[in-house]
Scaffold this motif. Structure first.
Motif, mmCIF file in Angstrom:
data_model
loop_
_atom_site.group_PDB
_atom_site.id
_atom_site.type_symbol
_atom_site.label_atom_id
_atom_site.label_comp_id
_atom_site.label_asym_id
_atom_site.label_seq_id
_atom_site.Cartn_x
_atom_site.Cartn_y
_atom_site.Cartn_z
ATOM 1 N N ASP A 97 -6.179 -5.666 -4.765
ATOM 2 C CA ASP A 97 -5.875 -5.196 -5.779
ATOM 3 C C ASP A 97 -4.375 -4.658 -5.600
ATOM 4 O OD1 ASP A 97 -4.972 -3.002 -7.927
ATOM 5 O OD2 ASP A 97 -7.285 -2.544 -8.136
ATOM 6 N N TRP A 98 -3.389 -5.496 -6.309
ATOM 7 C CA TRP A 98 -1.928 -5.137 -5.715
ATOM 8 C C TRP A 98 -1.568 -3.636 -6.279
ATOM 9 C CZ3 TRP A 98 1.844 -6.903 -2.420
ATOM 10 C CH2 TRP A 98 1.414 -8.061 -1.954
ATOM 11 N N PRO A 99 -1.847 -3.330 -7.267
ATOM 12 C CA PRO A 99 -1.540 -2.050 -7.788
ATOM 13 C C PRO A 99 -2.034 -0.743 -6.999
ATOM 14 C CG PRO A 99 -2.031 -3.172 -9.637
ATOM 15 C CD PRO A 99 -2.383 -4.144 -8.783
ATOM 16 N N LEU A 100 -3.170 -0.951 -6.529
ATOM 17 C CA LEU A 100 -3.812 0.015 -5.483
ATOM 18 C C LEU A 100 -3.039 -0.070 -4.358
ATOM 19 C CD1 LEU A 100 -6.135 2.032 -4.700
ATOM 20 C CD2 LEU A 100 -7.637 0.116 -4.409
ATOM 21 N N LEU A 101 -3.113 -1.263 -3.842
ATOM 22 C CA LEU A 101 -2.127 -1.391 -2.483
ATOM 23 C C LEU A 101 -0.857 -0.217 -2.395
ATOM 24 C CD1 LEU A 101 -1.830 -2.748 0.303
ATOM 25 C CD2 LEU A 101 -0.466 -4.239 -0.813
ATOM 26 N N GLU A 102 -0.017 -0.845 -3.699
ATOM 27 C CA GLU A 102 1.031 -0.160 -4.001
ATOM 28 C C GLU A 102 1.011 1.291 -3.811
ATOM 29 O OE1 GLU A 102 2.586 -2.598 -7.304
ATOM 30 O OE2 GLU A 102 3.782 -3.889 -5.997
ATOM 31 N N ASP A 103 -0.007 1.716 -4.623
ATOM 32 C CA ASP A 103 -0.527 3.152 -4.751
ATOM 33 C C ASP A 103 -0.795 3.888 -3.363
ATOM 34 O OD1 ASP A 103 -0.975 5.663 -6.469
ATOM 35 O OD2 ASP A 103 -2.821 5.522 -5.733
ATOM 36 N N LEU A 104 -1.462 3.263 -2.674
ATOM 37 C CA LEU A 104 -1.541 3.662 -1.030
ATOM 38 C C LEU A 104 -0.611 3.682 -0.352
ATOM 39 C CD1 LEU A 104 -5.068 1.756 -0.582
ATOM 40 C CD2 LEU A 104 -4.966 4.235 -1.034
ATOM 41 N N ALA A 105 0.160 2.754 -0.348
ATOM 42 C CA ALA A 105 1.350 2.644 0.473
ATOM 43 C C ALA A 105 2.220 3.931 0.170
ATOM 44 C CB ALA A 105 2.149 1.298 0.368
ATOM 45 N N THR A 106 2.480 4.167 -1.147
ATOM 46 C CA THR A 106 3.331 5.313 -1.733
ATOM 47 C C THR A 106 2.735 6.683 -1.234
ATOM 48 O OG1 THR A 106 4.009 3.908 -3.568
ATOM 49 C CG2 THR A 106 4.276 6.462 -3.622
ATOM 50 N N THR A 107 1.512 6.725 -1.591
ATOM 51 C CA THR A 107 0.559 8.135 -1.348
ATOM 52 C C THR A 107 0.576 8.374 0.315
ATOM 53 O OG1 THR A 107 -0.738 7.843 -3.235
ATOM 54 C CG2 THR A 107 -1.519 9.229 -1.415
ATOM 55 N N GLN A 108 0.653 7.240 1.090
ATOM 56 C CA GLN A 108 0.188 7.396 2.515
ATOM 57 C C GLN A 108 1.729 7.216 3.362
ATOM 58 O OE1 GLN A 108 -2.843 4.818 3.834
ATOM 59 N NE2 GLN A 108 -4.350 5.580 2.258
ATOM 60 N N HIS A 109 2.921 7.080 2.423
ATOM 61 C CA HIS A 109 4.115 6.968 3.119
ATOM 62 C C HIS A 109 4.389 5.957 4.018
ATOM 63 C CE1 HIS A 109 4.827 10.904 1.223
ATOM 64 N NE2 HIS A 109 3.642 11.388 1.799
ATOM 65 N N ARG A 110 3.603 4.673 3.508
ATOM 66 C CA ARG A 110 3.961 3.693 4.345
ATOM 67 C C ARG A 110 4.750 2.476 3.698
ATOM 68 N NH1 ARG A 110 -1.835 2.291 6.814
ATOM 69 N NH2 ARG A 110 -1.761 4.242 8.317
ATOM 70 N N PRO A 111 5.959 2.586 3.167
ATOM 71 C CA PRO A 111 6.742 1.705 2.663
ATOM 72 C C PRO A 111 7.076 0.540 3.482
ATOM 73 C CG PRO A 111 8.076 3.399 3.384
ATOM 74 C CD PRO A 111 6.775 3.847 3.594
ATOM 75 N N ARG A 112 6.993 0.698 5.120
ATOM 76 C CA ARG A 112 7.397 -0.490 5.941
ATOM 77 C C ARG A 112 6.106 -1.419 5.924
ATOM 78 N NH1 ARG A 112 9.684 1.991 11.445
ATOM 79 N NH2 ARG A 112 10.825 0.037 11.476
ATOM 80 N N ALA A 113 5.175 -0.881 6.013
ATOM 81 C CA ALA A 113 3.657 -1.473 5.799
ATOM 82 C C ALA A 113 3.585 -2.380 4.637
ATOM 83 C CB ALA A 113 2.553 -0.775 5.857
ATOM 84 N N LEU A 114 4.125 -1.859 3.585
ATOM 85 C CA LEU A 114 4.007 -2.606 2.258
ATOM 86 C C LEU A 114 5.397 -3.720 2.470
ATOM 87 C CD1 LEU A 114 3.194 -2.928 -0.675
ATOM 88 C CD2 LEU A 114 4.809 -1.373 -1.319
ATOM 89 N N ALA A 115 6.264 -3.286 2.890
ATOM 90 C CA ALA A 115 7.256 -4.219 2.931
ATOM 91 C C ALA A 115 6.912 -5.544 3.833
ATOM 92 C CB ALA A 115 8.635 -3.983 3.641
ATOM 93 N N THR A 116 6.184 -5.187 4.782
ATOM 94 C CA THR A 116 5.516 -6.256 5.849
ATOM 95 C C THR A 116 4.349 -7.271 5.102
ATOM 96 O OG1 THR A 116 5.749 -5.103 7.884
ATOM 97 C CG2 THR A 116 4.149 -6.980 7.866
ATOM 98 N N ILE A 117 3.588 -6.621 4.178
ATOM 99 C CA ILE A 117 2.794 -7.360 3.492
ATOM 100 C C ILE A 117 3.383 -8.240 2.378
ATOM 101 C CG2 ILE A 117 0.780 -7.231 1.857
ATOM 102 C CD1 ILE A 117 -0.093 -4.704 3.389
ATOM 103 N N VAL A 118 4.488 -7.548 1.582
ATOM 104 C CA VAL A 118 5.171 -8.217 0.633
ATOM 105 C C VAL A 118 5.797 -9.487 1.229
ATOM 106 C CG1 VAL A 118 7.320 -8.158 -0.853
ATOM 107 C CG2 VAL A 118 5.410 -6.640 -0.877
ATOM 108 N N ALA A 119 6.618 -9.442 2.580
ATOM 109 C CA ALA A 119 6.982 -10.753 3.231
ATOM 110 C C ALA A 119 6.072 -11.636 3.690
ATOM 111 C CB ALA A 119 7.585 -9.935 4.519
#
Length: 144
Positions: A114-136
Motif C-alpha cells: 500500500d504505497w500511501p501507507l508506505l509513504e506515511d510510515l516513512a514520514t512518521t518514522q523519519h526514513r526519507p532515505r529508505a523511501l528513496a531507495t524503494i522508489v529507486a
C-alpha cells in the motif's frame, strides 16, 4: 523460534519478526535463513541457537506497523509488508543476505504494498532515505 524467545523474555506485545524474517513470512524471501531478526524493547547481543542465530534490534514494537502472524511455534507479531520494506531498505544486510537479495525482496514486497501507507510510515518514522531507495528500486514516483 526467535519469536518465542522474544515473547518469553519481553512479552507477546513487545517482540516482532522484522527485516528478512518478516520478508520470509510475507513470501519475499524464498528460503529460511540461518539468521532471524527480531524487534525487542532492549539492546541485546545476538543469540546463537542450535541451527541459527537470532539478531535482536532495539525497537519499540508499538511504533512499528505490525500484524498478527502464525509461525510453527504459535501466534505473534511480524512487521507488515510496508514496514518490512522500509526496514530492509534501511539495513539491507541485516539478517544474513546481501544487498542484491535484499533489494529483490523489497521489489517483491512492493508488488503487494500500500504505497500511501508506505509513504506515511516513512514520514512518521523519519526514513526519507529508505523511501528513496524503494522508489529507486521500483521506478515508482513518491508522493511524499
Amino acid at each position: 523460534m526467535a519469536l518465542g524467545v522474544g515473547q518469553a523474555d519481553y512479552g507477546v506485545s513487545s517482540a516482532a519478526l522484522m527485516g528478512t524474517s518478516a520478508a520470509y513470512i510475507h513470501g519475499a524471501v524464498s528460503r529460511r535463513l540461518a539468521v532471524a531478526v527480531l524487534a525487542i524493547p532492549k539492546q541485546r547481543p545476538p543469540m546463537p541457537t542450535a541451527d541459527a542465530r537470532i539478531v535482536f534490534v532495539k525497537r519499540d514494537v508499538t511504533k512499528l506497523d505490525v500484524e498478527r502472524t502464525e509461525t510453527e511455534l504459535g501466534t505473534g507479531w511480524a512487521t507488515t509488508i510496508e514496514q518490512t520494506a522500509l526496514d530492509l531498505a534501511t539495513r539491507p544486510t541485516l539478517g544474513g543476505i546481501d544487498e542484491p537479495n535484499a533489494y529483490e525482496a523489497i521489489r517483491a514486497l512492493m508488488l503487494r504494498a500500500d504505497w500511501p501507507l508506505l509513504e506515511d510510515l516513512a514520514t512518521t518514522q523519519h526514513r526519507p532515505r529508505a523511501l528513496a531507495t524503494i522508489v529507486a528500486l521500483t521506478g515508482r514516483k513518491s508522493d511524499a
